[in-house]
Design a protein around this motif. Structure first.
Motif, PDB file in Angstrom:
ATOM      1  N   ILE A   1      43.384  55.159  49.164  1.00 27.79           N
ATOM      2  CA  ILE A   1      42.260  54.405  48.582  1.00 27.79           C
ATOM      3  C   ILE A   1      42.685  52.986  48.255  1.00 27.79           C
ATOM      4  CG2 ILE A   1      40.776  54.223  46.540  1.00 27.79           C
ATOM      5  CD1 ILE A   1      40.633  57.297  46.522  1.00 27.79           C
ATOM      6  N   MET A   2      43.886  52.859  47.685  1.00 30.50           N
ATOM      7  CA  MET A   2      44.371  51.516  47.344  1.00 30.50           C
ATOM      8  C   MET A   2      44.546  50.667  48.606  1.00 30.50           C
ATOM      9  SD  MET A   2      47.740  50.450  45.085  1.00 30.50           S
ATOM     10  CE  MET A   2      47.255  51.591  43.801  1.00 30.50           C
ATOM     11  N   ALA A   3      45.077  51.285  49.672  1.00 28.47           N
ATOM     12  CA  ALA A   3      45.271  50.546  50.928  1.00 28.47           C
ATOM     13  C   ALA A   3      43.937  50.093  51.503  1.00 28.47           C
ATOM     14  CB  ALA A   3      46.017  51.431  51.934  1.00 28.47           C
ATOM     15  N   VAL A   4      42.931  50.976  51.493  1.00 29.74           N
ATOM     16  CA  VAL A   4      41.619  50.636  52.039  1.00 29.74           C
ATOM     17  C   VAL A   4      40.944  49.563  51.178  1.00 29.74           C
ATOM     18  CG1 VAL A   4      39.315  51.524  52.573  1.00 29.74           C
ATOM     19  CG2 VAL A   4      41.328  52.871  53.157  1.00 29.74           C
ATOM     20  N   MET A   5      41.143  49.681  49.860  1.00 30.02           N
ATOM     21  CA  MET A   5      40.561  48.674  48.964  1.00 30.02           C
ATOM     22  C   MET A   5      41.104  47.283  49.266  1.00 30.02           C
ATOM     23  SD  MET A   5      40.554  50.784  45.358  1.00 30.02           S
ATOM     24  CE  MET A   5      40.018  49.421  44.337  1.00 30.02           C
ATOM     25  N   PHE A   6      42.417  47.146  49.409  1.00 33.44           N
ATOM     26  CA  PHE A   6      43.009  45.844  49.689  1.00 33.44           C
ATOM     27  C   PHE A   6      42.639  45.369  51.092  1.00 33.44           C
ATOM     28  CE2 PHE A   6      45.654  46.613  45.991  1.00 33.44           C
ATOM     29  CZ  PHE A   6      45.811  45.333  45.470  1.00 33.44           C
ATOM     30  N   TYR A   7      42.496  46.304  52.012  1.00 31.83           N
ATOM     31  CA  TYR A   7      42.060  45.935  53.360  1.00 31.83           C
ATOM     32  C   TYR A   7      40.638  45.376  53.336  1.00 31.83           C
ATOM     33  CZ  TYR A   7      40.268  46.519  58.101  1.00 31.83           C
ATOM     34  OH  TYR A   7      39.661  46.326  59.324  1.00 31.83           O
ATOM     35  N   THR A   8      39.801  45.976  52.477  1.00 37.04           N
ATOM     36  CA  THR A   8      38.401  45.558  52.407  1.00 37.04           C
ATOM     37  C   THR A   8      38.246  44.217  51.691  1.00 37.04           C
ATOM     38  OG1 THR A   8      37.742  47.875  52.358  1.00 37.04           O
ATOM     39  CG2 THR A   8      36.086  46.258  51.671  1.00 37.04           C
ATOM     40  N   ASP A   9      38.849  44.050  50.513  1.00 38.99           N
ATOM     41  CA  ASP A   9      38.753  42.791  49.761  1.00 38.99           C
ATOM     42  C   ASP A   9      39.847  42.787  48.700  1.00 38.99           C
ATOM     43  OD1 ASP A   9      38.005  40.756  47.805  1.00 38.99           O
ATOM     44  OD2 ASP A   9      36.112  40.663  48.898  1.00 38.99           O
ATOM     45  N   TRP A  10      40.873  41.944  48.927  1.00 39.81           N
ATOM     46  CA  TRP A  10      42.020  41.967  48.007  1.00 39.81           C
ATOM     47  C   TRP A  10      41.670  41.436  46.624  1.00 39.81           C
ATOM     48  CZ3 TRP A  10      43.915  37.524  45.798  1.00 39.81           C
ATOM     49  CH2 TRP A  10      43.500  36.297  46.355  1.00 39.81           C
TER      50      TRP A  10
ATOM     51  N   SER B   1      39.938  44.106  44.739  1.00 39.26           N
ATOM     52  CA  SER B   1      40.937  45.142  44.487  1.00 39.26           C
ATOM     53  C   SER B   1      41.749  44.810  43.243  1.00 39.26           C
ATOM     54  CB  SER B   1      41.870  45.297  45.696  1.00 39.26           C
ATOM     55  OG  SER B   1      41.157  45.698  46.841  1.00 39.26           O
ATOM     56  N   LEU B   2      42.197  43.589  43.151  1.00 36.91           N
ATOM     57  CA  LEU B   2      42.989  43.187  41.987  1.00 36.91           C
ATOM     58  C   LEU B   2      42.171  43.284  40.697  1.00 36.91           C
ATOM     59  CD1 LEU B   2      44.922  40.080  43.403  1.00 36.91           C
ATOM     60  CD2 LEU B   2      45.828  42.360  42.901  1.00 36.91           C
ATOM     61  N   ILE B   3      40.902  42.869  40.786  1.00 37.63           N
ATOM     62  CA  ILE B   3      40.042  42.918  39.601  1.00 37.63           C
ATOM     63  C   ILE B   3      39.778  44.370  39.177  1.00 37.63           C
ATOM     64  CG2 ILE B   3      37.694  42.469  38.778  1.00 37.63           C
ATOM     65  CD1 ILE B   3      37.757  39.909  40.477  1.00 37.63           C
ATOM     66  N   SER B   4      39.446  45.222  40.152  1.00 39.31           N
ATOM     67  CA  SER B   4      39.109  46.605  39.820  1.00 39.31           C
ATOM     68  C   SER B   4      40.321  47.397  39.347  1.00 39.31           C
ATOM     69  CB  SER B   4      38.478  47.297  41.034  1.00 39.31           C
ATOM     70  OG  SER B   4      39.378  47.274  42.132  1.00 39.31           O
ATOM     71  N   LEU B   5      41.519  47.009  39.832  1.00 40.74           N
ATOM     72  CA  LEU B   5      42.737  47.749  39.441  1.00 40.74           C
ATOM     73  C   LEU B   5      43.417  47.142  38.221  1.00 40.74           C
ATOM     74  CD1 LEU B   5      44.288  48.436  42.973  1.00 40.74           C
ATOM     75  CD2 LEU B   5      42.879  49.959  41.576  1.00 40.74           C
TER      76      LEU B   5
ATOM     77  N   ARG C   1      28.683  37.254  40.796  1.00 37.64           N
ATOM     78  CA  ARG C   1      28.945  35.811  40.830  1.00 37.64           C
ATOM     79  C   ARG C   1      29.166  35.327  42.263  1.00 37.64           C
ATOM     80  NH1 ARG C   1      33.639  33.857  37.051  1.00 37.64           N
ATOM     81  NH2 ARG C   1      33.054  31.957  38.192  1.00 37.64           N
ATOM     82  N   GLU C   2      29.904  36.144  43.034  1.00 34.97           N
ATOM     83  CA  GLU C   2      30.197  35.748  44.409  1.00 34.97           C
ATOM     84  C   GLU C   2      28.950  35.777  45.284  1.00 34.97           C
ATOM     85  OE1 GLU C   2      33.347  34.677  45.811  1.00 34.97           O
ATOM     86  OE2 GLU C   2      33.450  34.345  43.636  1.00 34.97           O
ATOM     87  N   ILE C   3      28.125  36.782  45.065  1.00 34.29           N
ATOM     88  CA  ILE C   3      26.904  36.896  45.871  1.00 34.29           C
ATOM     89  C   ILE C   3      25.974  35.709  45.604  1.00 34.29           C
ATOM     90  CG2 ILE C   3      24.769  38.238  46.156  1.00 34.29           C
ATOM     91  CD1 ILE C   3      26.454  40.756  45.810  1.00 34.29           C
ATOM     92  N   LEU C   4      25.927  35.261  44.341  1.00 37.33           N
ATOM     93  CA  LEU C   4      25.071  34.117  43.998  1.00 37.33           C
ATOM     94  C   LEU C   4      25.608  32.815  44.570  1.00 37.33           C
ATOM     95  CD1 LEU C   4      24.250  35.005  40.258  1.00 37.33           C
ATOM     96  CD2 LEU C   4      22.751  35.196  42.257  1.00 37.33           C
ATOM     97  N   ASN C   5      26.866  32.845  44.985  1.00 32.36           N
ATOM     98  CA  ASN C   5      27.459  31.656  45.602  1.00 32.36           C
ATOM     99  C   ASN C   5      27.225  31.726  47.111  1.00 32.36           C
ATOM    100  OD1 ASN C   5      28.937  29.498  46.507  1.00 32.36           O
ATOM    101  ND2 ASN C   5      30.890  30.162  45.590  1.00 32.36           N
ATOM    102  N   PRO C   6      26.442  30.832  47.680  1.00 29.32           N
ATOM    103  CA  PRO C   6      26.109  30.911  49.111  1.00 29.32           C
ATOM    104  C   PRO C   6      27.329  30.866  50.023  1.00 29.32           C
ATOM    105  CG  PRO C   6      24.685  29.347  47.980  1.00 29.32           C
ATOM    106  CD  PRO C   6      25.746  29.705  47.008  1.00 29.32           C
ATOM    107  N   ALA C   7      28.429  30.231  49.517  1.00 29.34           N
ATOM    108  CA  ALA C   7      29.603  30.106  50.371  1.00 29.34           C
ATOM    109  C   ALA C   7      30.497  31.340  50.331  1.00 29.34           C
ATOM    110  CB  ALA C   7      30.401  28.868  49.956  1.00 29.34           C
ATOM    111  N   ALA C   8      30.232  32.253  49.411  1.00 30.27           N
ATOM    112  CA  ALA C   8      31.089  33.441  49.259  1.00 30.27           C
ATOM    113  C   ALA C   8      30.823  34.441  50.365  1.00 30.27           C
ATOM    114  CB  ALA C   8      30.842  34.077  47.895  1.00 30.27           C
ATOM    115  N   ASP C   9      31.846  35.302  50.633  1.00 33.45           N
ATOM    116  CA  ASP C   9      31.705  36.309  51.688  1.00 33.45           C
ATOM    117  C   ASP C   9      31.614  37.731  51.148  1.00 33.45           C
ATOM    118  OD1 ASP C   9      34.244  36.487  50.725  1.00 33.45           O
ATOM    119  OD2 ASP C   9      35.254  36.438  52.690  1.00 33.45           O
TER     120      ASP C   9
END
Length: 588
Positions: free
Chosen positions: A159-168, A171-175, A275-283
């Motif tokens: 799970i940790m590996a997939v989390m970092f693969y998806t969005d590091w 991952s850091l925030i959630s962990l 916050r990221e979603i409200l930022n148009p430049a965020a992915d």
């Protein structure tokens, strides 16, 4: 008697290694179980990823065919996970039950081989706890311990590996809450470990107390000790309740704390993701946030489960340690003898010394000889050592010094089951099992025929009495023969000895607890049984041994007189004094 305290490390590597040896007969099934659990761990991170791709792809783009394909994949994944869960659960349970069956068989087989000295020093309730409760605890070790912990650890890593693969970043925030989780889990593990030890001790103490009090209930009631017994029970039960409530308290605190920490992780992900979603430049996408919420729940669940499983494993280690103390006990009877020749009946004690504990000798330099077909009687005050002599003859206890021989052969050289089969015993304290009269006579020996039982019963003179009972020889005497009188129980024990057709018969005050009518029946049966056999009699009533070939007077563990009834009376020593005291008591 209070349960022994558990000392040393709970995670004892030596005990853990011994515990793993019980898996060896089922190693292929255990490997299969580990494989299935690991497969389940591999599948666990896939569902959040499917949810992410479904939200960010078909749902966002309005792709209904693509949505249908994703739903089919999810259903297939759920079905596969369910199948794996079924086989994991069943195989783990099957493995646990078979292993504890094997351990229980080994333990009971060992208990059967232990010396009586062990039972003198160990409360019966404690042995019951070892055989039932402690072994039952091991079931969870094998069903939700070793393999499950490996699966949980792999699931965490994946799970940790997939989390970092998806969005590091997410991952850091959630962990970031993991340190709090680890600290709370460690505190919980240590607290529960101690409470579980208290629970196991309390269970053992409660079992020991209940077994002892129920067995001696007649004595408790005769001496009007019900209130004292009840107060003791209340105290032991209070300790048992307190130990369990303490364990429950730790769980009650730990689970809400875990939920709060998990919710905090989810909150941080949602806050940062929004916050990221409200930022148009965020992915960062809605699908990513949804997947991480699922990842967090999946991640914290194994951590919580590992804490439980480690405690389960620790309980198993404690229980295993206690079980191994019985299995490894050296208080077992050495059955190194091989002689199975028929015993004729010559018995000799040569300078025998014996102590139940250390060097507190209860028998000192005992020497005597009984020829084949003769009767020897032992008399003396209570505690003089008469019963100890009988117990040594049948090797219930081992002597410290000297030799005991039968037909000129050391008793240690006889195969022990053969030795005891050749020696029939009738004890003063008769024990009958909760079973039929037939089974109490044969003790499960199917080689004894009904004809032999009936002939032995007729010889004792108890056949007519048995035939008047409901079911005759199939009448259930209930626990300890509660539905029969003392005399009737004694008569049945006499049939039990006679049906074996022994060459040596031992009577340990066999007529001291019965009425006059029953004694007359037994005296007639004794005469028939002793004919052509060697008889060793421990006598309470001197009138019953006057015809013995040899009477041995024992005092404080030593032989003080030996001879026939007439010879000992002429000597005017210990035996004459005993005889005069009983004769005077009979006249008053």
């Amino acid at each position: 008697m209070q349960e022994e305290k558990v000392s040393g490390k709970i995670f004892d590597k030596a005990v853990l290694k011994r515990l793993l040896t019980f898996i060896v007969p089922y190693k292929f099934r255990f490997i299969l179980l580990v494989g299935l659990i690991l497969m389940g761990a591999v599948l666990s991170p896939i569902m959040p990823l499917l949810i992410k791709y479904t939200i960010d792809g078909p749902i966002t783009n309005g792709d209904y065919p693509g949505l249908s394909k994703m739903l089919m994949l999810m259903i297939a994944l759920l079905f596969s996970s369910s199948i794996l869960t079924f086989f994991n659960t069943y195989l783990a349970g099957w493995l646990g039950q078979h292993i504890i069956r094997d351990i229980r068989v080994q333990l009971y087989e060992k208990i059967l081989s232990l010396k009586l000295r062990f039972f003198d020093e160990t409360p019966i309730g404690r042995l019951v706890t070892r055989t039932i409760s402690d072994i039952e605890t091991l079931s969870n070790v094998f069903s939700s311990g070793f393999a499950a912990i490996a699966g949980d650890i792999l699931q965490l890593v994946l799970i940790m590996a997939v989390m970092f693969y998806t969005d590091w970043r997410l991952s850091l925030i959630s962990l970031s809450t993991i340190p709090f989780m680890l600290i709370s889990t460690y505190i919980f593990k240590e607290k529960v470990k101690k409470s579980f030890n208290k629970v196991r001790n309390a269970v053992s103490n409660l079992n020991s107390f209940m077994q002892e009090q129920i067995t001696g209930m007649s004595l408790v009631q005769v001496f009007n000790s019900e209130d004292i017994s009840f107060k003791k029970f209340l105290n032991i039960n209070k300790n048992h309740r307190h130990a369990n409530i303490q364990s429950i308290l730790y769980y009650s605190i730990y689970y809400p704390v875990v939920e709060v920490i998990s919710a905090l992780g989810v909150g941080l992900v949602v806050w940062y993701g929004a916050r990221e979603i409200l930022n148009p430049a965020a992915d960062v996408t809605f699908g990513t946030i949804t997947a991480f919420i699922m990842f967090i729940n999946q991640f914290f669940r194994p951590i919580r489960m590992i804490a439980d499983r480690v405690n389960t494993l620790q309980m198993g280690i404690v229980s295993t340690d206690r079980i191994l103390k019985v299995l490894d006990s050296d208080e077992f009877i050495q059955n190194n003898g091989s002689i199975t020749d028929p015993i004729k009946g010559k018995v000799s004690f040569e300078k025998v010394w014996f102590a139940y504990k250390d060097e507190n000798y209860v028998l000192k330099d005992i020497s005597f000889e009984v020829k084949e077909g003769e009767t020897v009687a032992f008399v003396g005050a209570t505690g003089a050592g008469k019963s100890s002599i009988v117990n040594l003859l049948t090797r219930f206890y081992e002597i410290n010094k000297g030799q005991i021989k039968i037909d000129g052969i050391n008793v240690n050289d006889f195969e022990i089951s053969h030795l005891r089969r050749e020696i029939g015993m009738v004890l003063q304290d008769v024990f009958l099992f909760s079973d039929t009269i037939r089974n109490n006579i044969t003790l499960g020996d199917n080689s004894i025929t009904d004809q032999q039982i009936i002939e032995a019963a007729k010889m004792v003179g108890v056949h007519n009495f048995i035939m008047q009972l409901p079911g005759n020889y199939d009448y259930n005497v209930m626990e300890r023969g509660a539905t029969l009188s003392v005399g009737q129980r004694q008569l049945i024990s006499f049939v039990r000895a006679m049906v074996q057709n022994p060459n040596i018969i031992v009577l340990d005050e066999a007529t001291s607890s019965i009425d006059t009518e029953s004694e007359e029946l037994i005296q007639k049966a004794i005469e028939k049984l002793m004919k052509g056999r060697t008889a060793v009699v421990i006598a309470h009533r001197l009138s019953t041994i006057q015809k013995a070939h040899k009477i041995v007077v024992v005092d404080k563990g030593r032989i003080v007189e030996m001879g026939t009834h007439e010879e000992l009376l002429k000597n005017q020593n210990a035996y004459a004094n005993l005889y005069e005291m009983q004769y005077a008591a009979a006249l008053t």
